[in-house]
Design an enzyme around this catalytic site. Structure first.
Site, PDB file in Angstrom:
ATOM      1  N   LYS A  11       0.833  -1.198   0.000  1.00 53.50           N
ATOM      2  CA  LYS A  11       0.000   0.000   0.000  1.00 53.50           C
ATOM      3  C   LYS A  11       0.881   1.268   0.000  1.00 53.50           C
ATOM      4  O   LYS A  11       2.086   1.189   0.247  1.00 53.50           O
ATOM      5  CB  LYS A  11      -0.927  -0.030   1.223  1.00 53.50           C
ATOM      6  CG  LYS A  11      -1.909  -1.225   1.228  1.00 53.50           C
ATOM      7  CD  LYS A  11      -2.803  -1.178   2.473  1.00 53.50           C
ATOM      8  CE  LYS A  11      -3.779  -2.346   2.541  1.00 53.50           C
ATOM      9  NZ  LYS A  11      -4.652  -2.269   3.747  1.00 53.50           N
ATOM     10  N   PHE A  59     -15.217   3.459   8.134  1.00 47.09           N
ATOM     11  CA  PHE A  59     -13.883   3.868   7.692  1.00 47.09           C
ATOM     12  C   PHE A  59     -13.709   3.770   6.172  1.00 47.09           C
ATOM     13  O   PHE A  59     -12.614   3.988   5.648  1.00 47.09           O
ATOM     14  CB  PHE A  59     -12.812   3.024   8.395  1.00 47.09           C
ATOM     15  CG  PHE A  59     -12.975   1.531   8.207  1.00 47.09           C
ATOM     16  CD1 PHE A  59     -12.458   0.892   7.084  1.00 47.09           C
ATOM     17  CD2 PHE A  59     -13.656   0.760   9.152  1.00 47.09           C
ATOM     18  CE1 PHE A  59     -12.606  -0.479   6.899  1.00 47.09           C
ATOM     19  CE2 PHE A  59     -13.812  -0.618   8.980  1.00 47.09           C
ATOM     20  CZ  PHE A  59     -13.293  -1.225   7.845  1.00 47.09           C
ATOM     21  N   ARG A  92      -0.889 -14.461   4.574  1.00 47.15           N
ATOM     22  CA  ARG A  92      -1.638 -13.796   5.661  1.00 47.15           C
ATOM     23  C   ARG A  92      -0.890 -13.926   6.989  1.00 47.15           C
ATOM     24  O   ARG A  92      -0.901 -13.021   7.815  1.00 47.15           O
ATOM     25  CB  ARG A  92      -3.062 -14.383   5.808  1.00 47.15           C
ATOM     26  CG  ARG A  92      -3.960 -14.156   4.617  1.00 47.15           C
ATOM     27  CD  ARG A  92      -4.930 -13.023   4.616  1.00 47.15           C
ATOM     28  NE  ARG A  92      -5.670 -12.593   5.744  1.00 47.15           N
ATOM     29  CZ  ARG A  92      -6.384 -11.472   5.726  1.00 47.15           C
ATOM     30  NH1 ARG A  92      -6.449 -10.725   4.640  1.00 47.15           N
ATOM     31  NH2 ARG A  92      -7.055 -11.080   6.776  1.00 47.15           N
ATOM     32  N   THR A  98      -5.182  -7.751  10.748  1.00 45.75           N
ATOM     33  CA  THR A  98      -5.625  -6.512  10.106  1.00 45.75           C
ATOM     34  C   THR A  98      -5.308  -5.292  10.966  1.00 45.75           C
ATOM     35  O   THR A  98      -4.819  -4.279  10.473  1.00 45.75           O
ATOM     36  CB  THR A  98      -7.149  -6.586   9.853  1.00 45.75           C
ATOM     37  OG1 THR A  98      -7.424  -7.792   9.116  1.00 45.75           O
ATOM     38  CG2 THR A  98      -7.632  -5.385   9.063  1.00 45.75           C
ATOM     39  N   ARG A 109       2.641  -6.300   9.367  1.00 48.70           N
ATOM     40  CA  ARG A 109       1.757  -5.265   9.913  1.00 48.70           C
ATOM     41  C   ARG A 109       2.111  -4.919  11.351  1.00 48.70           C
ATOM     42  O   ARG A 109       1.985  -3.773  11.784  1.00 48.70           O
ATOM     43  CB  ARG A 109       0.303  -5.730   9.799  1.00 48.70           C
ATOM     44  CG  ARG A 109      -0.204  -5.714   8.353  1.00 48.70           C
ATOM     45  CD  ARG A 109      -1.465  -6.522   8.194  1.00 48.70           C
ATOM     46  NE  ARG A 109      -2.192  -6.232   6.970  1.00 48.70           N
ATOM     47  CZ  ARG A 109      -3.367  -6.770   6.665  1.00 48.70           C
ATOM     48  NH1 ARG A 109      -3.943  -7.638   7.503  1.00 48.70           N
ATOM     49  NH2 ARG A 109      -3.975  -6.464   5.534  1.00 48.70           N
ATOM     50  N   ASN A 123      -1.694  -0.322   7.390  1.00 49.09           N
ATOM     51  CA  ASN A 123      -1.028  -1.594   7.670  1.00 49.09           C
ATOM     52  C   ASN A 123      -0.148  -2.149   6.548  1.00 49.09           C
ATOM     53  O   ASN A 123       0.090  -3.347   6.465  1.00 49.09           O
ATOM     54  CB  ASN A 123      -2.060  -2.627   8.139  1.00 49.09           C
ATOM     55  CG  ASN A 123      -3.207  -2.788   7.160  1.00 49.09           C
ATOM     56  OD1 ASN A 123      -3.144  -2.292   6.034  1.00 49.09           O
ATOM     57  ND2 ASN A 123      -4.251  -3.496   7.564  1.00 49.09           N
ATOM     58  N   HIS A 126      -1.779  -5.423   1.612  1.00 48.87           N
ATOM     59  CA  HIS A 126      -3.025  -6.158   1.445  1.00 48.87           C
ATOM     60  C   HIS A 126      -2.649  -7.592   1.109  1.00 48.87           C
ATOM     61  O   HIS A 126      -1.664  -7.819   0.401  1.00 48.87           O
ATOM     62  CB  HIS A 126      -3.855  -5.580   0.296  1.00 48.87           C
ATOM     63  CG  HIS A 126      -4.955  -6.510  -0.144  1.00 48.87           C
ATOM     64  ND1 HIS A 126      -6.144  -6.598   0.528  1.00 48.87           N
ATOM     65  CD2 HIS A 126      -5.008  -7.433  -1.140  1.00 48.87           C
ATOM     66  CE1 HIS A 126      -6.902  -7.531  -0.056  1.00 48.87           C
ATOM     67  NE2 HIS A 126      -6.232  -8.050  -1.075  1.00 48.87           N
TER      68      HIS A 126
HETATM   69  P1  IDP Z   1      -7.584  -7.357   5.534  1.00 43.85           P
HETATM   70  O1  IDP Z   1      -6.811  -6.266   4.802  1.00 43.85           O
HETATM   71  O2  IDP Z   1      -6.813  -7.902   6.707  1.00 43.85           O
HETATM   72  O3  IDP Z   1      -8.098  -8.429   4.620  1.00 43.85           O
HETATM   73  P2  IDP Z   1     -10.250  -6.172   5.538  1.00 43.85           P
HETATM   74  O4  IDP Z   1     -11.326  -6.429   6.532  1.00 43.85           O
HETATM   75  O5  IDP Z   1     -10.417  -6.729   4.168  1.00 43.85           O
HETATM   76  O6  IDP Z   1      -8.849  -6.649   6.198  1.00 43.85           O
HETATM   77  O7  IDP Z   1     -10.077  -4.594   5.466  1.00 43.85           O
HETATM   78  C1  IDP Z   1      -9.363  -3.969   4.432  1.00 43.85           C
HETATM   79  C2  IDP Z   1      -8.526  -2.837   5.021  1.00 43.85           C
HETATM   80  O8  IDP Z   1      -9.385  -1.872   5.651  1.00 43.85           O
HETATM   81  C3  IDP Z   1      -7.573  -3.252   6.138  1.00 43.85           C
HETATM   82  O9  IDP Z   1      -6.344  -3.791   5.670  1.00 43.85           O
HETATM   83  C4  IDP Z   1      -7.377  -1.949   6.879  1.00 43.85           C
HETATM   84  O10 IDP Z   1      -6.480  -1.080   6.195  1.00 43.85           O
HETATM   85  C5  IDP Z   1      -8.780  -1.364   6.824  1.00 43.85           C
HETATM   86  N1  IDP Z   1      -9.613  -1.764   7.979  1.00 43.85           N
HETATM   87  C6  IDP Z   1     -10.256  -2.954   8.139  1.00 43.85           C
HETATM   88  N2  IDP Z   1     -10.959  -3.004   9.280  1.00 43.85           N
HETATM   89  C7  IDP Z   1     -10.776  -1.798   9.864  1.00 43.85           C
HETATM   90  C8  IDP Z   1     -11.272  -1.225  11.100  1.00 43.85           C
HETATM   91  O11 IDP Z   1     -12.022  -1.838  11.870  1.00 43.85           O
HETATM   92  N3  IDP Z   1     -10.861   0.033  11.392  1.00 43.85           N
HETATM   93  C9  IDP Z   1     -10.032   0.740  10.577  1.00 43.85           C
HETATM   94  N4  IDP Z   1      -9.553   0.252   9.403  1.00 43.85           N
HETATM   95  C10 IDP Z   1      -9.902  -1.007   9.044  1.00 43.85           C
HETATM   96 MG    MG Z   2      -9.553  -8.330   3.103  1.00 45.86          MG
END
Ligand code: IDP
Ligand code: MG
Length: 168
Positions: A11, A59, A92, A98, A109, A123, A126
């Site tokens: 990212k 968000f 992962r 996350t 992360r 973080n 992706h």
């Molecule tokens: P992932 O990236 O671990 O698969 P996802 O739920 O797909 O997690 O969320 C995509 C991205 O959105 C995350 O990597 C993070 O940058 C952001 N994100 C996800 N959940 C939250 C949250 O609860 N608060 C703030 N940002 C979040």
């Molecule tokens: Mg995801």
């Protein structure tokens, strides 16, 4: 288990902090093969398609600003396809949770992520979360000829005259 593909995106924060090499080194611990890689600018359309499952989250708007680069003033991301045994889970695991505060400190992360004042999880990477999501995401970010492996069925089409940039 079995051989599978997964999409990794470094990212904008990862690129700005010059973490590309570190992240690729960490990912190389998986012994997976890179079968596609490119540096691209993320359009709002690509961002919205990529994160469509989060459209109703508080968000979401901040997340779109994050991945399109407007949050960091730099719109580069690096997209990679990794291939091999249990690729999704392996990537992962090294990426970490996350929420960077919950991520193992030795994960990507955990080491490089932070929570912004807005609450957004910044973080660095992706990583696809399932076989179906990986296929959807890889097909969204890459064209068949950009991947050095016939991952998914593809077809040849005739492209009518188009305009493109060449070196002047
Ligand atoms: P992932 O990236 O671990 O698969 P996802 O739920 O797909 O997690 O969320 C995509 C991205 O959105 C995350 O990597 C993070 O940058 C952001 N994100 C996800 N959940 C939250 C949250 O609860 N608060 C703030 N940002 C979040
Ligand atoms: Mg995801």
């Amino acid at each position: 288990m079995g051989k599978e593909a997964t999409l990794v995106i470094i990212k904008p924060d990862g690129l700005i902090k010059s973490l590309t090499g570190n992240i690729l080194s960490r990912l190389s611990e998986t012994k997976l093969k890179i079968i596609g890689a490119k540096l691209i600018k993320v359009s709002p359309d690509l961002a919205q398609k990529h994160y469509r499952h989060l459209a109703d989250k508080p968000f979401y708007e901040e997340l779109i600003k994050y991945i399109t680069g407007t949050l960091h003033g730099d719109d580069r991301v690096m997209a990679l396809v990794y291939w091999g045994e249990d690729a999704i889970q392996k990537v992962r695991a090294i990426a970490g949770a996350t929420n960077p505060e919950e991520a193992t400190p030795t994960s990507i992360r955990g080491a490089y992520g932070r929570i912004l004042t807005s609450g957004l999880f910044e973080n660095a990477v992706h990583a696809s979360s399932s076989i179906d999501e990986a296929q959807r995401e890889i097909q969204l970010w890459f064209e068949p000829q950009e991947i050095v492996y016939p991952l998914y069925p593809a077809k040849e089409i005739e492209v009518p005259a188009t305009r493109k940039y060449v070196w002047a």
